[in-house]
Design a protein around this motif. Structure first.
Motif, short mmCIF file in Angstrom:
data_model
loop_
_atom_site.label_atom_id
_atom_site.label_comp_id
_atom_site.label_asym_id
_atom_site.label_seq_id
_atom_site.Cartn_x
_atom_site.Cartn_y
_atom_site.Cartn_z
N ASN A 28 -3.52 57.07 5.30
CA ASN A 28 -4.84 57.52 4.86
C ASN A 28 -5.83 56.38 4.75
OD1 ASN A 28 -3.84 60.11 4.61
ND2 ASN A 28 -3.30 59.86 2.47
N MET A 29 -5.41 55.17 5.14
CA MET A 29 -6.31 54.02 5.00
C MET A 29 -6.31 53.17 6.27
SD MET A 29 -4.04 51.85 2.20
CE MET A 29 -3.58 53.23 1.13
N ARG A 30 -7.41 52.46 6.49
CA ARG A 30 -7.51 51.54 7.62
C ARG A 30 -7.52 50.13 7.02
NH1 ARG A 30 -11.48 53.92 10.18
NH2 ARG A 30 -10.52 54.81 12.00
N ALA A 82 -8.21 48.53 -2.99
CA ALA A 82 -8.67 47.35 -2.25
C ALA A 82 -8.27 46.05 -2.94
CB ALA A 82 -10.18 47.40 -2.05
N ASP A 83 -8.43 46.00 -4.27
CA ASP A 83 -8.08 44.80 -5.03
C ASP A 83 -6.59 44.51 -4.92
OD1 ASP A 83 -10.71 44.50 -5.74
OD2 ASP A 83 -10.45 45.14 -7.83
N ASP A 84 -5.79 45.57 -4.96
CA ASP A 84 -4.34 45.41 -4.86
C ASP A 84 -3.93 44.88 -3.48
OD1 ASP A 84 -1.39 46.38 -4.51
OD2 ASP A 84 -1.81 46.65 -6.63
N LEU A 85 -4.53 45.46 -2.44
CA LEU A 85 -4.24 45.01 -1.08
C LEU A 85 -4.70 43.57 -0.88
CD1 LEU A 85 -5.27 48.24 0.86
CD2 LEU A 85 -2.95 47.32 0.69
N LYS A 86 -5.85 43.22 -1.46
CA LYS A 86 -6.39 41.86 -1.33
C LYS A 86 -5.40 40.82 -1.87
CE LYS A 86 -10.22 40.77 -0.29
NZ LYS A 86 -10.73 40.39 1.05
N GLU A 87 -4.72 41.17 -2.95
CA GLU A 87 -3.71 40.27 -3.52
C GLU A 87 -2.57 40.02 -2.55
OE1 GLU A 87 -2.38 41.80 -7.26
OE2 GLU A 87 -4.38 41.73 -8.17
N LYS A 88 -2.37 40.95 -1.62
CA LYS A 88 -1.31 40.82 -0.62
C LYS A 88 -1.84 40.26 0.70
CE LYS A 88 1.42 44.73 -2.43
NZ LYS A 88 0.78 44.83 -3.75
N GLY A 89 -3.10 39.78 0.68
CA GLY A 89 -3.69 39.21 1.88
C GLY A 89 -4.16 40.25 2.88
N LEU A 90 -4.40 41.47 2.41
CA LEU A 90 -4.80 42.57 3.29
C LEU A 90 -6.20 43.05 2.93
CD1 LEU A 90 -1.41 44.48 2.96
CD2 LEU A 90 -2.15 43.19 4.97
N ASP A 91 -6.97 43.45 3.93
CA ASP A 91 -8.35 43.90 3.72
C ASP A 91 -8.49 45.39 4.02
OD1 ASP A 91 -9.44 41.29 3.13
OD2 ASP A 91 -9.18 40.83 5.27
N LYS A 106 -17.80 61.24 -6.29
CA LYS A 106 -18.33 59.99 -5.73
C LYS A 106 -17.99 58.81 -6.63
CE LYS A 106 -22.60 57.99 -3.89
NZ LYS A 106 -24.03 58.23 -3.63
N ASP A 107 -18.17 58.97 -7.92
CA ASP A 107 -17.88 57.91 -8.88
C ASP A 107 -16.38 57.57 -8.89
OD1 ASP A 107 -18.55 56.15 -11.18
OD2 ASP A 107 -17.33 57.59 -12.30
N MET A 108 -15.53 58.61 -8.93
CA MET A 108 -14.09 58.41 -8.94
C MET A 108 -13.62 57.75 -7.64
SD MET A 108 -13.05 62.05 -10.67
CE MET A 108 -11.27 61.94 -10.50
N THR A 109 -14.20 58.18 -6.51
CA THR A 109 -13.83 57.63 -5.21
C THR A 109 -14.06 56.13 -5.17
OG1 THR A 109 -14.25 59.69 -4.02
CG2 THR A 109 -14.38 57.66 -2.73
N ARG A 110 -15.20 55.69 -5.65
CA ARG A 110 -15.51 54.25 -5.64
C ARG A 110 -14.58 53.47 -6.56
NH1 ARG A 110 -22.16 54.45 -5.16
NH2 ARG A 110 -22.18 54.23 -2.89
N LYS A 111 -14.30 54.02 -7.72
CA LYS A 111 -13.40 53.33 -8.66
C LYS A 111 -11.98 53.24 -8.11
CE LYS A 111 -15.92 54.46 -12.91
NZ LYS A 111 -16.00 55.38 -14.07
#
Length: 228
Positions: free
Chosen positions: A207-209, A172-181, A161-166
């Motif tokens: 594997n991601m939405r 998510a942070d990497d995608l956000k830099e590319k304008g993606l959510d 659970k801890d690893m999953t969140r990290k």
């Protein structure tokens, strides 16, 4: 000497290496139905030229980031020319376990709990686990359930659970830099000979939405945007 085939999967084949590690061979086969790509399907539905290559490239990119953050994964190195990835040997939990981290209430989450929450509502990195079982539709299972049936220890669950969140935050942070959510993402975990948990399998667009300006981005388009 030819590597020994251990397992022929839907999208990857697994071979044994002489050094004790394993080799994953990424394929262009995709899960889907009636010729339409669908990462949620349990059978191969079509072949898309180059999909194995982009899945490997994205996996390398994120595994290197996650390893650098000090989070244990099975990733060792990769060979883009042969579309292969060398990984540490890991045991899966039970017959396989999928771990989903959700930032938004969409997909199967809203189908189950839509009477209680609005479609697209924020979720606080909600983590859920499902048993890999095609015949039973990959049933949800709780921490207590996993411990009760002997699939893992309480500590292993807490580590996952801890690893999953990290890991999800890194993606998510990497995608956000590319304008993606990032709305949600699916992982697989295994454990080594000492029982220590590690991230396994791949980290690919299927594997991601992911959404851009509120519009869903299909996995193939996402891969192109990611490496644009």
């Amino acid at each position: 000497m030819e590597n020994k085939l251990l397992y022929r999967g839907k999208t990857k084949d697994v071979f044994a290496l002489d050094n004790g590690n394993c080799l994953l061979k990424f394929k262009d086969d995709c899960t889907g139905k009636d010729g339409v790509f669908d990462p949620g399907e349990n059978s191969v539905g079509l072949t898309i030229d180059g999909v194995g290559d982009v899945n490997l490239r994205m996996s390398i990119y994120f595994f290197e980031k996650i390893n650098a953050a000090g989070i244990k994964t099975h990733y060792v190195n990769a060979d883009l020319e042969n579309t292969t990835m060398e990984v540490l040997k890991a045991k899966v939990f039970g017959h396989g376990l999928e771990v989903i981290c959700r930032y938004k209430a969409v997909g199967s989450f809203i189908r189950r709990y839509g009477a209680y929450i609005a479609d697209g509502a924020d979720l606080d990195a909600y983590v859920e686990t499902t048993l890999k079982d095609d015949a039973k539709g990959d049933p949800l299972i709780t921490k207590d359930g996993l411990v009760a049936i002997g699939v893992m220890t309480e500590k292993q669950y807490d580590d996952i659970k801890d690893m999953t969140r990290k890991i999800t935050k890194i993606v998510a942070d990497d995608l956000k830099e590319k304008g993606l959510d990032l709305y949600d993402i699916k992982f697989e975990f295994g454990y080594d000979a000492n029982g220590d948990v590690m991230l396994i399998d791949e980290i690919a667009s299927g594997n991601m939405r992911v959404y851009k300006n509120g519009e869903y981005i299909d996995p193939m388009t996402l891969s192109k945007l990611f490496f644009a």
